[in-house]
Design a protein around this motif. Structure first.
Motif, PDB file in Angstrom:
ATOM      1  N   GLY A 138      -7.922   8.542  -3.057  1.00 25.51           N
ATOM      2  CA  GLY A 138      -7.691   7.275  -3.736  1.00 25.51           C
ATOM      3  C   GLY A 138      -6.241   6.834  -3.662  1.00 25.51           C
ATOM      4  O   GLY A 138      -5.947   5.652  -3.443  1.00 25.51           O
ATOM      5  N   ARG A 139      -5.330   7.779  -3.854  1.00 27.83           N
ATOM      6  CA  ARG A 139      -3.902   7.463  -3.754  1.00 27.83           C
ATOM      7  C   ARG A 139      -3.563   6.993  -2.349  1.00 27.83           C
ATOM      8  O   ARG A 139      -2.812   6.028  -2.150  1.00 27.83           O
ATOM      9  CB  ARG A 139      -3.068   8.705  -4.100  1.00 27.83           C
ATOM     10  CG  ARG A 139      -3.111   9.089  -5.557  1.00 27.83           C
ATOM     11  CD  ARG A 139      -2.461  10.451  -5.798  1.00 27.83           C
ATOM     12  NE  ARG A 139      -1.064  10.451  -5.415  1.00 27.83           N
ATOM     13  CZ  ARG A 139      -0.066   9.977  -6.153  1.00 27.83           C
ATOM     14  NH1 ARG A 139      -0.337   9.427  -7.328  1.00 27.83           N
ATOM     15  NH2 ARG A 139       1.180  10.044  -5.751  1.00 27.83           N
ATOM     16  N   PHE A 140      -4.120   7.668  -1.361  1.00 26.81           N
ATOM     17  CA  PHE A 140      -3.861   7.296   0.026  1.00 26.81           C
ATOM     18  C   PHE A 140      -4.378   5.890   0.314  1.00 26.81           C
ATOM     19  O   PHE A 140      -3.681   5.071   0.936  1.00 26.81           O
ATOM     20  CB  PHE A 140      -4.532   8.304   0.958  1.00 26.81           C
ATOM     21  CG  PHE A 140      -4.540   7.892   2.408  1.00 26.81           C
ATOM     22  CD1 PHE A 140      -3.360   7.823   3.136  1.00 26.81           C
ATOM     23  CD2 PHE A 140      -5.729   7.560   3.043  1.00 26.81           C
ATOM     24  CE1 PHE A 140      -3.363   7.440   4.472  1.00 26.81           C
ATOM     25  CE2 PHE A 140      -5.744   7.180   4.378  1.00 26.81           C
ATOM     26  CZ  PHE A 140      -4.551   7.119   5.096  1.00 26.81           C
ATOM     27  N   LEU A 237      -4.127   0.917 -12.103  1.00 26.96           N
ATOM     28  CA  LEU A 237      -3.016   0.213 -12.739  1.00 26.96           C
ATOM     29  C   LEU A 237      -1.838   1.152 -12.955  1.00 26.96           C
ATOM     30  O   LEU A 237      -0.682   0.784 -12.681  1.00 26.96           O
ATOM     31  CB  LEU A 237      -3.463  -0.383 -14.072  1.00 26.96           C
ATOM     32  CG  LEU A 237      -2.365  -1.061 -14.890  1.00 26.96           C
ATOM     33  CD1 LEU A 237      -1.738  -2.216 -14.112  1.00 26.96           C
ATOM     34  CD2 LEU A 237      -2.916  -1.552 -16.235  1.00 26.96           C
ATOM     35  N   LYS A 238      -2.116   2.352 -13.416  1.00 29.14           N
ATOM     36  CA  LYS A 238      -1.047   3.328 -13.645  1.00 29.14           C
ATOM     37  C   LYS A 238      -0.310   3.634 -12.349  1.00 29.14           C
ATOM     38  O   LYS A 238       0.928   3.743 -12.319  1.00 29.14           O
ATOM     39  CB  LYS A 238      -1.642   4.610 -14.238  1.00 29.14           C
ATOM     40  CG  LYS A 238      -0.601   5.634 -14.658  1.00 29.14           C
ATOM     41  CD  LYS A 238      -1.256   6.824 -15.340  1.00 29.14           C
ATOM     42  CE  LYS A 238      -0.209   7.837 -15.790  1.00 29.14           C
ATOM     43  NZ  LYS A 238      -0.843   9.011 -16.464  1.00 29.14           N
ATOM     44  N   MET A 239      -1.055   3.749 -11.248  1.00 32.58           N
ATOM     45  CA  MET A 239      -0.447   4.034  -9.953  1.00 32.58           C
ATOM     46  C   MET A 239       0.468   2.888  -9.521  1.00 32.58           C
ATOM     47  O   MET A 239       1.587   3.112  -9.035  1.00 32.58           O
ATOM     48  CB  MET A 239      -1.542   4.258  -8.904  1.00 32.58           C
ATOM     49  CG  MET A 239      -1.031   4.755  -7.566  1.00 32.58           C
ATOM     50  SD  MET A 239      -2.385   4.941  -6.365  1.00 32.58           S
ATOM     51  CE  MET A 239      -3.481   6.035  -7.264  1.00 32.58           C
ATOM     52  N   LEU A 240       0.003   1.648  -9.713  1.00 26.76           N
ATOM     53  CA  LEU A 240       0.812   0.497  -9.325  1.00 26.76           C
ATOM     54  C   LEU A 240       2.047   0.369 -10.210  1.00 26.76           C
ATOM     55  O   LEU A 240       3.119  -0.032  -9.739  1.00 26.76           O
ATOM     56  CB  LEU A 240      -0.019  -0.777  -9.385  1.00 26.76           C
ATOM     57  CG  LEU A 240      -1.092  -0.929  -8.310  1.00 26.76           C
ATOM     58  CD1 LEU A 240      -1.860  -2.229  -8.497  1.00 26.76           C
ATOM     59  CD2 LEU A 240      -0.472  -0.889  -6.912  1.00 26.76           C
ATOM     60  N   LYS A 242       3.726   2.791 -11.412  1.00 24.62           N
ATOM     61  CA  LYS A 242       4.686   3.761 -10.890  1.00 24.62           C
ATOM     62  C   LYS A 242       5.328   3.272  -9.604  1.00 24.62           C
ATOM     63  O   LYS A 242       6.433   3.704  -9.252  1.00 24.62           O
ATOM     64  CB  LYS A 242       3.994   5.107 -10.668  1.00 24.62           C
ATOM     65  CG  LYS A 242       3.632   5.817 -11.959  1.00 24.62           C
ATOM     66  CD  LYS A 242       2.973   7.158 -11.697  1.00 24.62           C
ATOM     67  CE  LYS A 242       2.657   7.868 -13.005  1.00 24.62           C
ATOM     68  NZ  LYS A 242       1.974   9.168 -12.776  1.00 24.62           N
ATOM     69  N   GLU A 243       4.640   2.370  -8.901  1.00 24.29           N
ATOM     70  CA  GLU A 243       5.210   1.765  -7.697  1.00 24.29           C
ATOM     71  C   GLU A 243       6.213   0.662  -8.038  1.00 24.29           C
ATOM     72  O   GLU A 243       6.909   0.162  -7.157  1.00 24.29           O
ATOM     73  CB  GLU A 243       4.103   1.188  -6.812  1.00 24.29           C
ATOM     74  CG  GLU A 243       3.217   2.224  -6.142  1.00 24.29           C
ATOM     75  CD  GLU A 243       3.890   2.887  -4.959  1.00 24.29           C
ATOM     76  OE1 GLU A 243       4.994   2.449  -4.567  1.00 24.29           O
ATOM     77  OE2 GLU A 243       3.323   3.852  -4.421  1.00 24.29           O
ATOM     78  N   GLY A 244       6.259   0.276  -9.303  1.00 26.47           N
ATOM     79  CA  GLY A 244       7.190  -0.762  -9.725  1.00 26.47           C
ATOM     80  C   GLY A 244       6.557  -2.083 -10.077  1.00 26.47           C
ATOM     81  O   GLY A 244       7.260  -3.058 -10.370  1.00 26.47           O
ATOM     82  N   PHE A 245       5.226  -2.165 -10.071  1.00 22.21           N
ATOM     83  CA  PHE A 245       4.544  -3.406 -10.419  1.00 22.21           C
ATOM     84  C   PHE A 245       4.593  -3.626 -11.935  1.00 22.21           C
ATOM     85  O   PHE A 245       4.476  -2.681 -12.717  1.00 22.21           O
ATOM     86  CB  PHE A 245       3.086  -3.364  -9.965  1.00 22.21           C
ATOM     87  CG  PHE A 245       2.892  -3.604  -8.495  1.00 22.21           C
ATOM     88  CD1 PHE A 245       2.437  -4.834  -8.025  1.00 22.21           C
ATOM     89  CD2 PHE A 245       3.168  -2.607  -7.574  1.00 22.21           C
ATOM     90  CE1 PHE A 245       2.269  -5.059  -6.667  1.00 22.21           C
ATOM     91  CE2 PHE A 245       3.004  -2.820  -6.214  1.00 22.21           C
ATOM     92  CZ  PHE A 245       2.550  -4.051  -5.753  1.00 22.21           C
TER      93      PHE A 245
END
Length: 342
Positions: A138-140, A237-240, A242-245
């Motif tokens: 999923g992360r990939f 959402l949590k992943m994004l 952490k990407e800075g969104f």
């Protein structure tokens, strides 16, 4: 091995199955043959186009399990949204009502129809079959888009957005939808969902409220889900984030899910990705790397520990099988990020 590649006409049946599995609310993949064919043909033309600035391009990728040839996921990027078909949102604002005579000061939240994100790039259409939701897949699937954007930045806008699916009730319907349907649209949610999915959005401009709406006048159930995401969307959402969104107050018209945004160059995986030469050698690294070649129509990406970056030589070491899957040879360049970094 799981490989990301551009979609082709041969993937139509698999894409339709993904559209069926994704269900209501996943408007970017409607169960509609003509629309799905349009998306495939549009993606093929976009990957083939020689352009210097973002326009009406859509890049749709599929995730293939090379062990059995099955398509198990999809992910996409729209180069510039709203240029031909308007992209509407509600913008959250606060208005002040003040009476000095009565010594009363009220701060009231409002929702205003807008299309402020016109021209922004959008990451979208992410779906991964449930049986594959493990081991970084999923992360990939999410981050591989940033590898592609980092390699081809001229094809994308500086502002990048992502629309997050909003909260739903036990019947799969957004509580936010109820008041909107009753007062303005008078059609059922699945019908509106279908119309948006096939690109028929004119009814939004024709029927939606044109003046600011006071949030306090909405039913409590609708107020409570403004800016909230669907339970299954929280990890994305949590992943994004952490990407800075970040969420700047824009929400979806129908389910009130948040739209988040970031500048392309500030996205963590774009900024931290490295483009280095490849050396093919048997290797087993300590970290899980996501690696992509630098092609366009022949773009390939995968992830695993059969890749390791050699700080001393500045080379990306790839196993023969890993390199072959990405169509890479000794001395060619690849771009990578570390999927273990959270």
């Amino acid at each position: 091995m799981l490989i990301i590649r551009p979609i082709t006409a041969a993937d139509f049946a698999a894409l339709k199955q993904i559209a069926i599995e994704s269900g209501h609310g996943f408007t970017s993949l409607p169960v509609h043959d003509e629309r799905l064919w349009q998306k495939i043909h549009h993606a093929e033309a976009s990957f083939a186009a020689d352009i210097e600035s973002p326009g009406d391009q859509g890049y749709l990728f599929v995730l293939e399990d090379t062990s059995n040839g099955e398509i198990v996921g999809t992910t996409g990027i729209e180069a510039a949204v709203g240029l031909h078909t308007p992209l509407y949102h509600f913008q959250q604002n606060t208005v002040i009502h003040h009476s000095a005579e009565l010594n009363v000061l009220n701060q009231l939240k409002t929702l205003t129809l807008c299309n402020d994100y016109t021209g922004a790039s959008e990451i979208c259409t992410l779906f991964l079959r449930e049986s594959y939701r493990r081991n970084h897949a999923g992360r990939f699937l999410s981050k591989v888009r940033f590898l592609f954007m980092a390699e081809h930045p001229q094809r994308f806008a500086e502002k990048v957005i992502a629309e997050m699916r909003g909260a739903t009730n036990d019947r799969g319907e957004p509580p936010f939808w109820g008041w909107l349907q009753q007062l303005f649209l008078t059609i059922e949610f699945p019908e509106a969902d279908k119309l948006i999915g096939v690109g028929k959005k004119s009814f939004i401009a024709e029927l939606m409220p044109r003046h600011p709406i006071y949030v306090g006048l909405l039913p409590a159930a609708a107020q409570q889900v403004i800016g909230q995401v669907h339970e299954n969307t929280k990890p994305a959402l949590k992943m994004l984030e952490k990407e800075g969104f970040k969420h700047r107050g824009y929400i979806d018209l129908f389910d009130a899910g948040p739209t988040v945004e970031a500048n392309l160059t500030d996205i963590r995986s774009v900024a931290s990705s490295r483009k280095v030469p490849v050396k093919i050698v048997e290797v087993l690294g300590e970290s899980t790397l996501a690696v992509a070649n630098t092609e366009l129509k022949e773009f390939r990406a995968s992830f695993g520990k059969q890749a390791s970056f050699d700080e001393t030589s500045g080379e990306l070491l790839l196993s023969p099988a890993f390199a072959a899957a990405l169509q890479l040879q000794d001395g060619q360049f690849a771009r990578f990020i570390n999927l273990d970094q959270r």
